[in-house]
Design a protein around this motif. Structure first.
Motif, PDB file in Angstrom:
ATOM      1  N   LEU A   4       0.919  -1.040   0.076  1.00 15.21           N
ATOM      2  CA  LEU A   4      -0.081  -0.111   0.138  1.00 15.21           C
ATOM      3  C   LEU A   4       0.795   1.147   0.058  1.00 15.21           C
ATOM      4  CD1 LEU A   4      -2.887  -0.995   2.485  1.00 15.21           C
ATOM      5  CD2 LEU A   4      -3.232  -0.652   0.186  1.00 15.21           C
ATOM      6  N   GLU A   5       2.003   1.043   0.713  1.00 17.05           N
ATOM      7  CA  GLU A   5       2.717   2.258   0.958  1.00 17.05           C
ATOM      8  C   GLU A   5       3.374   2.573  -0.356  1.00 17.05           C
ATOM      9  OE1 GLU A   5       3.358   3.026   5.646  1.00 17.05           O
ATOM     10  OE2 GLU A   5       4.992   1.989   4.641  1.00 17.05           O
ATOM     11  N   TRP A   6       4.038   1.353  -1.015  1.00 22.33           N
ATOM     12  CA  TRP A   6       4.660   1.487  -2.101  1.00 22.33           C
ATOM     13  C   TRP A   6       3.741   2.224  -3.374  1.00 22.33           C
ATOM     14  CZ3 TRP A   6       4.628   0.266  -7.238  1.00 22.33           C
ATOM     15  CH2 TRP A   6       6.010   0.441  -7.892  1.00 22.33           C
ATOM     16  N   LYS A   7       2.606   1.691  -3.258  1.00 23.62           N
ATOM     17  CA  LYS A   7       1.843   2.303  -4.646  1.00 23.62           C
ATOM     18  C   LYS A   7       1.534   3.907  -4.092  1.00 23.62           C
ATOM     19  CE  LYS A   7      -0.014   0.096  -7.222  1.00 23.62           C
ATOM     20  NZ  LYS A   7       0.306  -0.410  -8.563  1.00 23.62           N
ATOM     21  N   ARG A  13      -0.868   6.771  -5.886  1.00 21.08           N
ATOM     22  CA  ARG A  13      -2.621   6.295  -5.778  1.00 21.08           C
ATOM     23  C   ARG A  13      -2.451   4.807  -5.455  1.00 21.08           C
ATOM     24  NH1 ARG A  13      -7.496   5.324  -9.082  1.00 21.08           N
ATOM     25  NH2 ARG A  13      -5.950   4.799 -10.949  1.00 21.08           N
ATOM     26  N   VAL A  14      -3.495   4.391  -4.791  1.00 18.72           N
ATOM     27  CA  VAL A  14      -3.838   2.834  -4.701  1.00 18.72           C
ATOM     28  C   VAL A  14      -5.275   2.675  -4.637  1.00 18.72           C
ATOM     29  CG1 VAL A  14      -3.595   2.857  -2.145  1.00 18.72           C
ATOM     30  CG2 VAL A  14      -3.325   0.755  -3.437  1.00 18.72           C
ATOM     31  N   ILE A  15      -5.651   1.686  -5.276  1.00 16.16           N
ATOM     32  CA  ILE A  15      -7.182   1.320  -5.362  1.00 16.16           C
ATOM     33  C   ILE A  15      -7.187  -0.246  -4.817  1.00 16.16           C
ATOM     34  CG2 ILE A  15      -7.726   3.018  -7.029  1.00 16.16           C
ATOM     35  CD1 ILE A  15      -7.550   0.780  -9.073  1.00 16.16           C
ATOM     36  N   ARG A  16      -8.553  -0.240  -4.476  1.00 15.12           N
ATOM     37  CA  ARG A  16      -8.827  -1.512  -3.914  1.00 15.12           C
ATOM     38  C   ARG A  16      -8.563  -2.945  -4.878  1.00 15.12           C
ATOM     39  NH1 ARG A  16     -13.783  -0.852  -3.434  1.00 15.12           N
ATOM     40  NH2 ARG A  16     -13.743  -0.133  -1.246  1.00 15.12           N
ATOM     41  N   SER A  17      -8.459  -2.813  -6.396  1.00 12.81           N
ATOM     42  CA  SER A  17      -8.371  -3.684  -7.029  1.00 12.81           C
ATOM     43  C   SER A  17      -6.705  -4.023  -7.159  1.00 12.81           C
ATOM     44  CB  SER A  17      -8.788  -3.386  -8.512  1.00 12.81           C
ATOM     45  OG  SER A  17      -8.316  -2.407  -9.009  1.00 12.81           O
ATOM     46  N   ASP A  33      -8.171  -4.823   4.846  1.00 10.74           N
ATOM     47  CA  ASP A  33      -6.745  -4.331   4.785  1.00 10.74           C
ATOM     48  C   ASP A  33      -6.441  -2.935   4.595  1.00 10.74           C
ATOM     49  OD1 ASP A  33      -5.952  -7.041   4.891  1.00 10.74           O
ATOM     50  OD2 ASP A  33      -5.657  -7.269   2.778  1.00 10.74           O
ATOM     51  N   LEU A  34      -7.381  -2.326   3.752  1.00 10.90           N
ATOM     52  CA  LEU A  34      -7.276  -0.891   3.503  1.00 10.90           C
ATOM     53  C   LEU A  34      -7.900  -0.156   4.808  1.00 10.90           C
ATOM     54  CD1 LEU A  34      -8.674  -0.481   0.200  1.00 10.90           C
ATOM     55  CD2 LEU A  34      -6.343   0.508   0.856  1.00 10.90           C
ATOM     56  N   ARG A  35      -8.854  -1.139   5.618  1.00 13.67           N
ATOM     57  CA  ARG A  35      -9.200   0.013   6.655  1.00 13.67           C
ATOM     58  C   ARG A  35      -8.353  -0.270   7.950  1.00 13.67           C
ATOM     59  NH1 ARG A  35     -13.713  -2.581   6.826  1.00 13.67           N
ATOM     60  NH2 ARG A  35     -13.255  -4.394   8.014  1.00 13.67           N
ATOM     61  N   ARG A  36      -7.688  -1.445   7.950  1.00 10.84           N
ATOM     62  CA  ARG A  36      -6.676  -1.773   8.760  1.00 10.84           C
ATOM     63  C   ARG A  36      -5.410  -0.871   8.882  1.00 10.84           C
ATOM     64  NH1 ARG A  36      -5.214  -2.682  13.724  1.00 10.84           N
ATOM     65  NH2 ARG A  36      -3.418  -4.084  14.066  1.00 10.84           N
ATOM     66  N   TYR A  37      -4.986  -0.411   7.632  1.00 12.74           N
ATOM     67  CA  TYR A  37      -3.840   0.310   7.303  1.00 12.74           C
ATOM     68  C   TYR A  37      -4.286   1.815   7.745  1.00 12.74           C
ATOM     69  CZ  TYR A  37      -0.084   3.199   5.551  1.00 12.74           C
ATOM     70  OH  TYR A  37       0.759   4.106   5.251  1.00 12.74           O
ATOM     71  N   GLU A  46      -5.581   9.425   2.039  1.00 11.43           N
ATOM     72  CA  GLU A  46      -6.863  10.291   1.860  1.00 11.43           C
ATOM     73  C   GLU A  46      -7.466   9.705   0.885  1.00 11.43           C
ATOM     74  OE1 GLU A  46      -5.397  14.210   0.452  1.00 11.43           O
ATOM     75  OE2 GLU A  46      -4.687  14.576   2.611  1.00 11.43           O
ATOM     76  N   GLN A  47      -8.844   9.710   1.056  1.00 16.46           N
ATOM     77  CA  GLN A  47      -9.798   8.842   0.026  1.00 16.46           C
ATOM     78  C   GLN A  47     -10.085   9.891  -0.823  1.00 16.46           C
ATOM     79  OE1 GLN A  47     -13.219   6.912   1.975  1.00 16.46           O
ATOM     80  NE2 GLN A  47     -13.746   5.760  -0.036  1.00 16.46           N
ATOM     81  N   THR A  48     -10.139   9.341  -2.139  1.00 12.14           N
ATOM     82  CA  THR A  48     -10.718  10.395  -3.381  1.00 12.14           C
ATOM     83  C   THR A  48     -11.631   9.384  -4.179  1.00 12.14           C
ATOM     84  OG1 THR A  48      -9.220   9.507  -5.068  1.00 12.14           O
ATOM     85  CG2 THR A  48      -8.247  11.342  -3.527  1.00 12.14           C
ATOM     86  N   ALA A  49     -12.436  10.318  -5.315  1.00  8.67           N
ATOM     87  CA  ALA A  49     -13.224   9.413  -5.963  1.00  8.67           C
ATOM     88  C   ALA A  49     -12.423   8.324  -6.739  1.00  8.67           C
ATOM     89  CB  ALA A  49     -13.925  10.750  -7.081  1.00  8.67           C
ATOM     90  N   ARG A  50     -11.262   8.295  -6.771  1.00 11.43           N
ATOM     91  CA  ARG A  50     -10.522   7.372  -7.760  1.00 11.43           C
ATOM     92  C   ARG A  50      -9.688   6.351  -6.907  1.00 11.43           C
ATOM     93  NH1 ARG A  50      -7.003  10.016 -12.052  1.00 11.43           N
ATOM     94  NH2 ARG A  50      -6.993   7.673 -12.741  1.00 11.43           N
ATOM     95  N   GLY A  51      -9.983   6.420  -5.568  1.00 12.50           N
ATOM     96  CA  GLY A  51      -9.206   5.468  -4.622  1.00 12.50           C
ATOM     97  C   GLY A  51      -8.642   6.165  -3.337  1.00 12.50           C
ATOM     98  N   TYR A  52      -7.287   5.979  -3.218  1.00  8.45           N
ATOM     99  CA  TYR A  52      -6.701   6.611  -2.235  1.00  8.45           C
ATOM    100  C   TYR A  52      -5.352   7.013  -2.708  1.00  8.45           C
ATOM    101  CZ  TYR A  52      -9.972   4.049   0.730  1.00  8.45           C
ATOM    102  OH  TYR A  52     -11.272   3.251   1.174  1.00  8.45           O
ATOM    103  N   ARG A  53      -5.132   8.292  -2.035  1.00  8.92           N
ATOM    104  CA  ARG A  53      -3.718   8.964  -2.316  1.00  8.92           C
ATOM    105  C   ARG A  53      -2.951   9.172  -1.013  1.00  8.92           C
ATOM    106  NH1 ARG A  53      -6.196  14.897  -4.167  1.00  8.92           N
ATOM    107  NH2 ARG A  53      -6.587  15.860  -2.093  1.00  8.92           N
TER     108      ARG A  53
END
Length: 292
Positions: A4-7, A13-17, A33-37, A46-53
């Motif tokens: 997650l941190e690498w992305k 940006r990182v997305i669920r897929s 996993d995202l919630r745990r992080y 930060e959550q965005t319309a396209r995932g997380y940044r």
């Protein structure tokens, strides 16, 4: 968590897929996993319309960012050493490398060398030197890379001394046997020497500044520590023993060795020390009769 941190660090940006495809997990598990992080590092994402940044104050907890590691992975991928799945980029950057001239080292060769190293035994090999091809008994105790080729550092049972043998020149492996030697006697391997590098004195001030930055120098110097038996290869590879000529201009050489004479003396003393240690273990050997 590292993924997650690498992305976020390298792609922003990182997305669920991303998690689903990288680790072959379900959508619910990726959400967990995202919630745990976000619980572990609440100010990183930060959550965005396209995932997380990454947030403005993003601070990696699991990833140790390294451009060198990233570039080594890309090089390994392009060289066919690691598969595509081990590169976490969604899209591989446009990249090319000047290919290495590969030395062919068969897997069976490497397997046998590692086995006799573990068992502290000698093995019969056929070795192709620049002057002859013949069978030898050697007892490898270490692996070494000179910048171009892989060697084994080994006890030569015929000459009763430690030598370097290029792995790609070995074939027709024979029997193994016990052997009397101690790798601790290889002073040329265990002695560390420090090469003090500096920009070539024939360069202009601006050129020296560029070289200092290129080689990561501090106050115009970069110290490189290597085993004494490998210093020769590094000096040759970087042309640190050659004077300037019409072909080898300061711009071509770029760097020079501040303590060349000192290094040569340290290498020579390490060889002498090795001979004395071997002679002590084998009283029948005259140190003066041993090759340099």
């Amino acid at each position: 968590m590292e993924f997650l941190e690498w992305k976020m660090f390298w792609e922003g940006r990182v997305i669920r897929s991303d998690l689903e495809s990288a680790f072959d997990i379900s959508t619910p598990q990726a959400s967990v996993d995202l919630r745990r992080y976000r619980e572990i590092a609440p100010n990183n994402m930060e959550q965005t319309a396209r995932g997380y940044r990454p947030a403005a104050k993003f601070m990696p907890h699991f990833l140790k960012p390294s451009a060198d590691r990233l570039l080594l992975q890309l090089r390994a991928f392009l060289s066919g050493v690691i598969p595509r799945k081990d590169i976490w980029f969604k899209d591989i950057p446009n990249v090319a490398i000047a290919p290495d001239i590969a030395r062919d080292i068969p897997a069976d060769c490497m397997r046998l060398i590692l086995q006799v190293m573990r068992d502290r035994e000698a093995i019969e090999i056929r070795y192709q030197s620049l002057t002859s091809s013949r069978r030898r008994m050697i007892a490898p105790h270490a692996l070494a890379h000179d910048g171009f080729r892989w060697h084994v550092r080994a006890w030569c049972c015929e000459n009763l001394e430690f030598r370097d043998f290029v792995l790609s020149r070995m074939d027709e492996f024979g029997s193994t046997s016990s052997v009397e030697y101690d790798s601790a006697d290889d002073a040329a391997w265990h002695t560390r020497v420090v090469l003090r590098l500096r920009p070539h004195r024939g360069l202009s001030a601006q050129q020296r500044n560029a070289i200092e930055k290129d080689f990561g120098m501090t106050e115009g110097r970069r110290n490189v520590e290597v085993p004494a038996c490998l210093a020769y290869y590094l000096i040759r590879r970087l042309n640190l023993d050659l004077p300037t000529t019409i072909q080898l201009t300061p711009e071509r050489l770029q760097i020079e060795l501040e303590n060349l004479d000192e290094i040569h003396e340290q290498i020579n003393q390490a060889k002498i020390h090795t001979k004395l240690l071997i002679a002590k273990r084998f009283p029948q050997i005259d140190p003066a009769s041993m090759s340099r």
